[in-house]
Design an enzyme around this catalytic site. Sequence first.
Site, PDB file in Angstrom:
ATOM      1  N   CYS A 132      -5.431 -10.089  -2.522  1.00 19.04           N
ATOM      2  CA  CYS A 132      -6.885 -10.286  -2.455  1.00 19.04           C
ATOM      3  C   CYS A 132      -7.712  -9.089  -2.898  1.00 19.04           C
ATOM      4  O   CYS A 132      -8.502  -9.197  -3.826  1.00 19.04           O
ATOM      5  CB  CYS A 132      -7.271 -10.677  -1.034  1.00 19.04           C
ATOM      6  SG  CYS A 132      -6.353 -12.095  -0.459  1.00 19.04           S
TER       7      CYS A 132
ATOM      8  N   LEU B 180      -9.312 -14.981   6.446  1.00 22.18           N
ATOM      9  CA  LEU B 180      -8.135 -14.612   7.239  1.00 22.18           C
ATOM     10  C   LEU B 180      -7.281 -13.568   6.540  1.00 22.18           C
ATOM     11  O   LEU B 180      -7.273 -13.437   5.325  1.00 22.18           O
ATOM     12  CB  LEU B 180      -7.312 -15.848   7.598  1.00 22.18           C
ATOM     13  CG  LEU B 180      -6.809 -16.795   6.523  1.00 22.18           C
ATOM     14  CD1 LEU B 180      -5.583 -16.241   5.843  1.00 22.18           C
ATOM     15  CD2 LEU B 180      -6.497 -18.127   7.165  1.00 22.18           C
TER      16      LEU B 180
HETATM   17  C1  UGA Z   1      -7.887  -9.275   3.095  1.00 23.56           C
HETATM   18  C2  UGA Z   1      -9.116  -9.338   4.026  1.00 23.56           C
HETATM   19  O1  UGA Z   1      -8.928  -8.421   5.115  1.00 23.56           O
HETATM   20  C3  UGA Z   1      -9.323 -10.757   4.570  1.00 23.56           C
HETATM   21  O2  UGA Z   1     -10.526 -10.811   5.333  1.00 23.56           O
HETATM   22  C4  UGA Z   1      -9.437 -11.725   3.384  1.00 23.56           C
HETATM   23  O3  UGA Z   1      -9.560 -13.064   3.822  1.00 23.56           O
HETATM   24  C5  UGA Z   1      -8.194 -11.617   2.512  1.00 23.56           C
HETATM   25  O4  UGA Z   1      -8.055 -10.256   2.049  1.00 23.56           O
HETATM   26  C6  UGA Z   1      -8.387 -12.571   1.359  1.00 23.56           C
HETATM   27  O5  UGA Z   1      -9.336 -12.400   0.595  1.00 23.56           O
HETATM   28  O6  UGA Z   1      -7.658 -13.571   1.302  1.00 23.56           O
HETATM   29  P1  UGA Z   1      -5.234  -9.162   3.448  1.00 23.56           P
HETATM   30  O7  UGA Z   1      -5.146  -8.983   1.962  1.00 23.56           O
HETATM   31  O8  UGA Z   1      -4.330 -10.140   4.103  1.00 23.56           O
HETATM   32  O9  UGA Z   1      -6.730  -9.581   3.876  1.00 23.56           O
HETATM   33  O10 UGA Z   1      -4.909  -7.752   4.105  1.00 23.56           O
HETATM   34  P2  UGA Z   1      -5.686  -6.571   4.871  1.00 23.56           P
HETATM   35  O11 UGA Z   1      -5.169  -6.465   6.235  1.00 23.56           O
HETATM   36  O12 UGA Z   1      -7.141  -6.640   4.701  1.00 23.56           O
HETATM   37  O13 UGA Z   1      -5.115  -5.319   4.055  1.00 23.56           O
HETATM   38  C7  UGA Z   1      -5.285  -5.176   2.650  1.00 23.56           C
HETATM   39  C8  UGA Z   1      -4.709  -3.856   2.175  1.00 23.56           C
HETATM   40  O14 UGA Z   1      -5.519  -2.770   2.606  1.00 23.56           O
HETATM   41  C9  UGA Z   1      -3.293  -3.561   2.685  1.00 23.56           C
HETATM   42  O15 UGA Z   1      -2.531  -3.015   1.626  1.00 23.56           O
HETATM   43  C10 UGA Z   1      -3.512  -2.529   3.778  1.00 23.56           C
HETATM   44  O16 UGA Z   1      -2.412  -1.689   3.946  1.00 23.56           O
HETATM   45  C11 UGA Z   1      -4.711  -1.779   3.213  1.00 23.56           C
HETATM   46  N1  UGA Z   1      -5.523  -1.110   4.234  1.00 23.56           N
HETATM   47  C12 UGA Z   1      -6.204  -1.826   5.167  1.00 23.56           C
HETATM   48  C13 UGA Z   1      -5.622   0.272   4.221  1.00 23.56           C
HETATM   49  O17 UGA Z   1      -5.020   0.968   3.350  1.00 23.56           O
HETATM   50  N2  UGA Z   1      -6.410   0.903   5.157  1.00 23.56           N
HETATM   51  C14 UGA Z   1      -7.096   0.197   6.091  1.00 23.56           C
HETATM   52  O18 UGA Z   1      -7.793   0.852   6.916  1.00 23.56           O
HETATM   53  C15 UGA Z   1      -6.975  -1.184   6.113  1.00 23.56           C
END
Ligand code: UGA
Length: 434
Positions: free
Chosen positions: A263, A156
Amino acid sequence: MSPEREPIGVIGTGYVGLVTAAGFAELGHEVHGVDIDADKVARLRRGEVPIYEPGLGEVLASNRERLNFTTELGPALERARLLFVAVGTPPTYSGDADLSAVHAVVEALPQPSAGSDGHALVMKSTVPCGTGTAIMRRFAEQGKGSFAYVSCPEFLKEGAAVEDFRHPNRVVIGDEAGWAGDAVAALYEPLGAPIVRTDIASAEMVKLASNAFLSTKISFINEIANVCEALGADVGEVARGMGLDERIGPHFLRPGIGFGGSCFPKDVTALKQLAGNSGYHFQLLTAVIEVNELQKRRVVGKLHRHLGSLVGRRVALLGLAFKPNTDDMREASSLVLAARLLAEGALVRAYDPVAEEQARALMPAGVEFADSALDVLDGVDAAVLVTEWPEFLALDWDAAAERMSGTLVVDGRNALDPEALRRAGLSYEGIGRR
Ligand code: UGA
């Protein structure tokens, strides 16, 4: 036991544990949430929600009669055979995951009493590949061999965690083909997602590899954005064109000022470290991490290009959380950016609609906090969009321009409308955007 009535225990009531507890309660299960933090347990018992997660408060409130929170393992052990573990596994200085909270749970489990039905630990915390085997070895040493072990990694996303629980893309269950894997599979059955049954080590690896792959996608598109900047292409157009290829897909191709959160940074480093510990040098992940670190600092270069020296310049940070819809500040790009700007001699002002309390504890001394998106812009030479909160996307840029003393807006998430800013007399700089 009928899966609808299967009581469960959830050890650790952080983001993952609390959402898991709420989600299973919503599916009709009696849930025993256990946490060593007595203050948090007291708040949960009073019906308060200790974290900011959209929709979570509602699910907890409407399923209160099935949710019990306690600091004791006893009630969970007595009532439930499946004990989900969702404790933190933060990084250590060496880059390995700190498993002390997981080990503390394993050690705290009592010897099973004679004739008691078996229990299973169901690991939700992200742990290195090999942890399950080590825990089962420990159970055997301690004479707790009747405890089964299941790896059931969590996928999630913060900010969308409740929906992700209800509609997972897949559920991964790694076990030793005993009763426990079947019992966990039965719990998830009603969600209708594909269930991947595998061995424990492979399930552990699915989690680490998934996060590492998504991080790689982000660092990749960030590098493409940087090259687009040099060559005059537009990364938004490039990502759109790439994403329509089914083999690539449109997700996680948004460039920005780097990924953060509890994460991705931790898990990429942990996988790299895990590979290194077993003698394999995971070169690709080394680059993913380095690109991400450099990306957080690129904004400073953009500010230099427009403003020259940053000494005495006032810079506003719009948003501080590592992404919108969360108050989580762990590994947020804003922390690195603020520290860099202060080191350059800039005066840093900051505003986040939700994460201010968390941010105050972590931001370097000297950062000035403002009460609103317009207030933070008062008298600044430049503003940087760090977190794409909806409030910033809907900002009145004419009013913003009046508050600012300079005109530069750096859109660190490529989320603003460049035309709206230009109409307001502001100069717009995105990441790899034409
Ligand atoms: C992430 C994973 O998406 C989840 O599937 C996983 O369960 C979780 O880690 C974990 O291991 O607990 P999360 O850390 O909540 O989830 O956030 P994301 O929405 O994945 O974003 C992570 C980072 O990547 C954020 O800083 C976001 O801004 C960045 N991001 C995301 C980008 O810079 N570009 C993108 O296209 C997508």
